[in-house]
Design an enzyme around this catalytic site. Sequence first.
Site, mmCIF file in Angstrom:
data_model
loop_
_atom_site.group_PDB
_atom_site.id
_atom_site.type_symbol
_atom_site.label_atom_id
_atom_site.label_comp_id
_atom_site.label_asym_id
_atom_site.label_seq_id
_atom_site.Cartn_x
_atom_site.Cartn_y
_atom_site.Cartn_z
ATOM 1 N N ASP A 174 -0.324 -7.925 -0.541
ATOM 2 C CA ASP A 174 0.293 -7.829 0.781
ATOM 3 C C ASP A 174 -0.710 -8.403 1.788
ATOM 4 O O ASP A 174 -1.796 -7.853 1.979
ATOM 5 C CB ASP A 174 0.601 -6.353 1.078
ATOM 6 C CG ASP A 174 1.318 -6.149 2.400
ATOM 7 O OD1 ASP A 174 1.041 -6.903 3.353
ATOM 8 O OD2 ASP A 174 2.144 -5.213 2.496
ATOM 9 N N LYS A 199 4.991 -8.226 11.880
ATOM 10 C CA LYS A 199 3.680 -7.973 12.463
ATOM 11 C C LYS A 199 3.122 -9.263 13.068
ATOM 12 O O LYS A 199 3.701 -9.797 13.987
ATOM 13 C CB LYS A 199 2.769 -7.359 11.389
ATOM 14 C CG LYS A 199 3.448 -6.234 10.573
ATOM 15 C CD LYS A 199 3.855 -5.023 11.398
ATOM 16 C CE LYS A 199 4.774 -4.066 10.665
ATOM 17 N NZ LYS A 199 4.338 -3.587 9.378
HETATM 18 C C1 LIG Z 1 4.980 -2.992 8.218
HETATM 19 C C2 LIG Z 1 4.411 -3.260 6.889
HETATM 20 C C3 LIG Z 1 5.240 -3.418 5.775
HETATM 21 C C4 LIG Z 1 6.758 -3.263 5.854
HETATM 22 O O1 LIG Z 1 7.338 -4.252 6.627
HETATM 23 P P1 LIG Z 1 8.670 -4.059 7.533
HETATM 24 O O2 LIG Z 1 8.840 -5.395 8.161
HETATM 25 O O3 LIG Z 1 8.378 -2.956 8.513
HETATM 26 O O4 LIG Z 1 9.765 -3.682 6.603
HETATM 27 C C5 LIG Z 1 4.635 -3.705 4.557
HETATM 28 N N1 LIG Z 1 3.297 -3.819 4.446
HETATM 29 C C6 LIG Z 1 2.472 -3.658 5.501
HETATM 30 C C7 LIG Z 1 1.004 -3.810 5.323
HETATM 31 C C8 LIG Z 1 2.996 -3.382 6.762
HETATM 32 O O5 LIG Z 1 2.177 -3.216 7.803
#
Ligand SMILES: *Cc1c(COP(=O)(O)O)cnc(C)c1O
Length: 381
Positions: A174, A199
């Site tokens: 991620d 984000k």
């Molecule tokens: C927010 C987030 C997610 C999930 O993403 P959404 O767009 O809110 O569904 C997954 N991994 C990390 C590190 C995040 O900050």
Amino acid sequence: MSYQTDTVCIHGQGSREAIESTGAISFPIYQTAAYAHPAVGQSTGYDYNRVQNPTRKELERIVTDLEHGLDTIAFATGMAAVNAFMELFAPGDHVVATDDLYGGVIRQFRKVNEKNGMEFTYVDTSNLDAVEAAIRENTKLIYIETPTNPMMLVTDLRAVSEIAARHNCLLAVDNTFLTPYFQNPLDLGADVVIHSATKYLGGHNDTLGGFLVTNHAEIADKIREMVKTTGACLAPFDAWLILRGIKTLSVRMEKHQENALAIAKWLKSHPKVEEVFYVGLEDHTGHDIVQRQCRGYGGMLTFHVDSQETAYSVLERIKLIQFAESLGGTESLMTYPFTQTHADVPDEKRRANGIDERTLRMSVGIENVRDLIADLEQALG
Ligand SMILES: *Cc1c(COP(=O)(O)O)cnc(C)c1O
């Protein structure tokens, strides 16, 4: 010739698909559900929006180039990307995952994948021996977040990719926190990169989105089949917002980082702050690895204040910085992991990971840093 990352944010490596002839500089939003066929057995390349849309395709092209991948599939949210990815696995498959993962991903694993017969072991993946020891006969995937949320633990991706290769399992990373501007996991041996585009990639706290990027054609094909089947595709307007957001990724990330470093240093010298976790600080446990595997430190930091009372009063008194979940946008946000993002994590586990009543996490925005520090100063009292 290949372009530098800040150019790729705007143009990608190649040129965009020539689907219209107006010369529009901004890629048009194709707000359509379906596409007319020229004749029986023929297609323009677009048939139905769940399968593909020109605006979404343009965004996928840019993200593929930024992550040095072969293909990207865009989803309505980051969680939709994780959910579709996990469908590649079967009951009985085992996963080794970072124990400080984003809460929603832990929920996906527990409530969906465990229910469907998958098995999970959570370890501190910054500890390579712990990763190796957790591998079993049926391990099919190592799932990493680096740096982690909120404690900013850093995993050596090259080393973990070697463990994954040795045991014939996939490595998924991620990359939401550092973005492809600062880190490219595929270059370090990962097979799949996941993003919450909500984000930094979107970057303006105004839309949700997610990506799965891979350098394996078979994985891309299976994921395309999955999104066609289950339907969590990214809408055209949201694709356009993220496409626009990414154009300024390079300048935003530089400023997020500059502000975060200044705030981390300032917090360190404050009498009511006990510890600051920011990968850009030289005394951070992951600093050396980040220097080796990344081009920057990002804009996320966590700190411990001296008491629960101080933490509460900071959250009540901040004015410019807002008390809100999420991260990665132009606006500075502060969260309280103990009761927000990590409320579902068992107390013992939270504390073992270093999250308690005194922990505050800040997504440092791109406001003027003097205004941010002034806000923190009055809030800390
Ligand atoms: C927010 C987030 C997610 C999930 O993403 P959404 O767009 O809110 O569904 C997954 N991994 C990390 C590190 C995040 O900050």
